[in-house]
Design an enzyme around this catalytic site. Structure first.
Site, mmCIF file in Angstrom:
data_model
loop_
_atom_site.group_PDB
_atom_site.id
_atom_site.type_symbol
_atom_site.label_atom_id
_atom_site.label_comp_id
_atom_site.label_asym_id
_atom_site.label_seq_id
_atom_site.Cartn_x
_atom_site.Cartn_y
_atom_site.Cartn_z
ATOM 1 N N LYS A 88 84.254 96.896 23.467
ATOM 2 C CA LYS A 88 84.157 95.572 23.878
ATOM 3 C C LYS A 88 83.235 94.693 22.844
ATOM 4 O O LYS A 88 82.031 95.283 22.904
ATOM 5 C CB LYS A 88 83.820 95.195 25.213
ATOM 6 C CG LYS A 88 84.417 94.148 26.053
ATOM 7 C CD LYS A 88 84.354 94.136 27.564
ATOM 8 C CE LYS A 88 85.058 93.180 28.243
ATOM 9 N NZ LYS A 88 84.539 93.435 29.708
HETATM 10 O O1 G3P Z 1 84.111 92.203 32.730
HETATM 11 C C1 G3P Z 1 84.827 90.794 32.348
HETATM 12 C C2 G3P Z 1 85.054 89.643 33.340
HETATM 13 O O2 G3P Z 1 85.948 90.196 34.266
HETATM 14 C C3 G3P Z 1 83.848 89.291 34.136
HETATM 15 O O3 G3P Z 1 84.121 88.421 34.798
HETATM 16 O O4 G3P Z 1 83.084 86.246 35.664
HETATM 17 O O5 G3P Z 1 83.739 88.267 37.165
HETATM 18 O O6 G3P Z 1 81.659 88.219 35.829
HETATM 19 P P1 G3P Z 1 82.900 87.768 36.083
#
Ligand code: G3P
Length: 217
Positions: A83
């Site tokens: 990533k």
């Molecule tokens: O891991 C990538 C993404 O899904 C994280 O999103 O906004 O839940 O931190 P968030």
């Protein structure tokens, strides 16, 4: 649609993998920190729990650092996907990883133009962050639709990995918008199974079945 879990909680992952519905896992530096474990250890364990892609994010910001870290992460297991952030250096590294045959997930995508560049760089996956756009009053799902249209216009192979998912409705909308994958927090994944009318209907079925006094076996 590929459904991934967005987690480093291996206990929860072991449980949900038993459903046969988990196609892969995504992690990020925040989730690694939350695990309280060495990154290589938790990524190696996750890679042993699922056959599908497991995203592990670099921490370096410079190209050479990203390449060195990405190569080390990719060596942990065959299903590691490296990533990288959607920055100029991240896309330069993505192009090199493509040459080396290392799968990549370009993350922190918030615009269709960013997603276009990621596809041109040869990204395996692009992670548009729906929830964080919604949090800022934008329309995160519109971004999924825009990326789908652009990728289909030019036949890009990069897979759309809807991320920053907050609700089952996000999963449904991402599927309707044509996202190839969605990465889902475990609690939201569990919620996908649930509907009050299912519970109510099953309760009634069981009550009526009990009245028959029959046994199927
Ligand atoms: O891991 C990538 C993404 O899904 C994280 O999103 O906004 O839940 O931190 P968030």
């Amino acid at each position: 649609m590929q459904l991934f879990l967005d987690t480093t909680d291996t206990a929860v992952l072991k449980d949900l993998v038993t459903t046969g519905l988990v196609d892969g896992v995504t992690t990020n530096p925040t989730l690694i920190a939350k695990s309280g474990r060495p990154m290589a250890e938790v990524i190696a364990e996750i890679c042993g729990l699922v056959e599908g892609p497991v995203s592990a994010e670099v921490a370096a910001m410079d190209v050479e650092g990203m390449l060195a870290e990405g190569r080390k992460l990719a060596a942990i297991a065959p299903n590691v996907v490296v990533k990288v952030p959607l920055t100029r250096n991240g896309l330069i590294a993505t192009r090199e990883f493509a040459v080396e045959g290392i799968q990549t997930n370009v993350t922190l995508c918030f615009s269709a133009s960013q997603a276009l560049l990621a596809a041109k760089a040869g990204a395996s996956y692009i992670s548009p962050f729906i929830g964080r756009l919604d949090d800022h009053g934008a329309d995160g799902m519109e971004l999924i639709s825009e990326i789908r249209a652009i990728y289909d216009n030019y036949g890009y192979d990069t897979e759309i990995l809807a991320a920053s998912i907050r609700t089952p409705a996000h999963v449904t909308a991402a599927a309707l918008a044509g996202s190839d994958c969605a990465t889902i927090p475990p609690a939201t994944f569990e919620a996908l199974f649930k509907h009050p009318l299912t519970d109510k209907g099953l309760e009634q079925f069981m009550a009526d079945w009990a009245k028959t006094g029959q046994s199927i076996l």
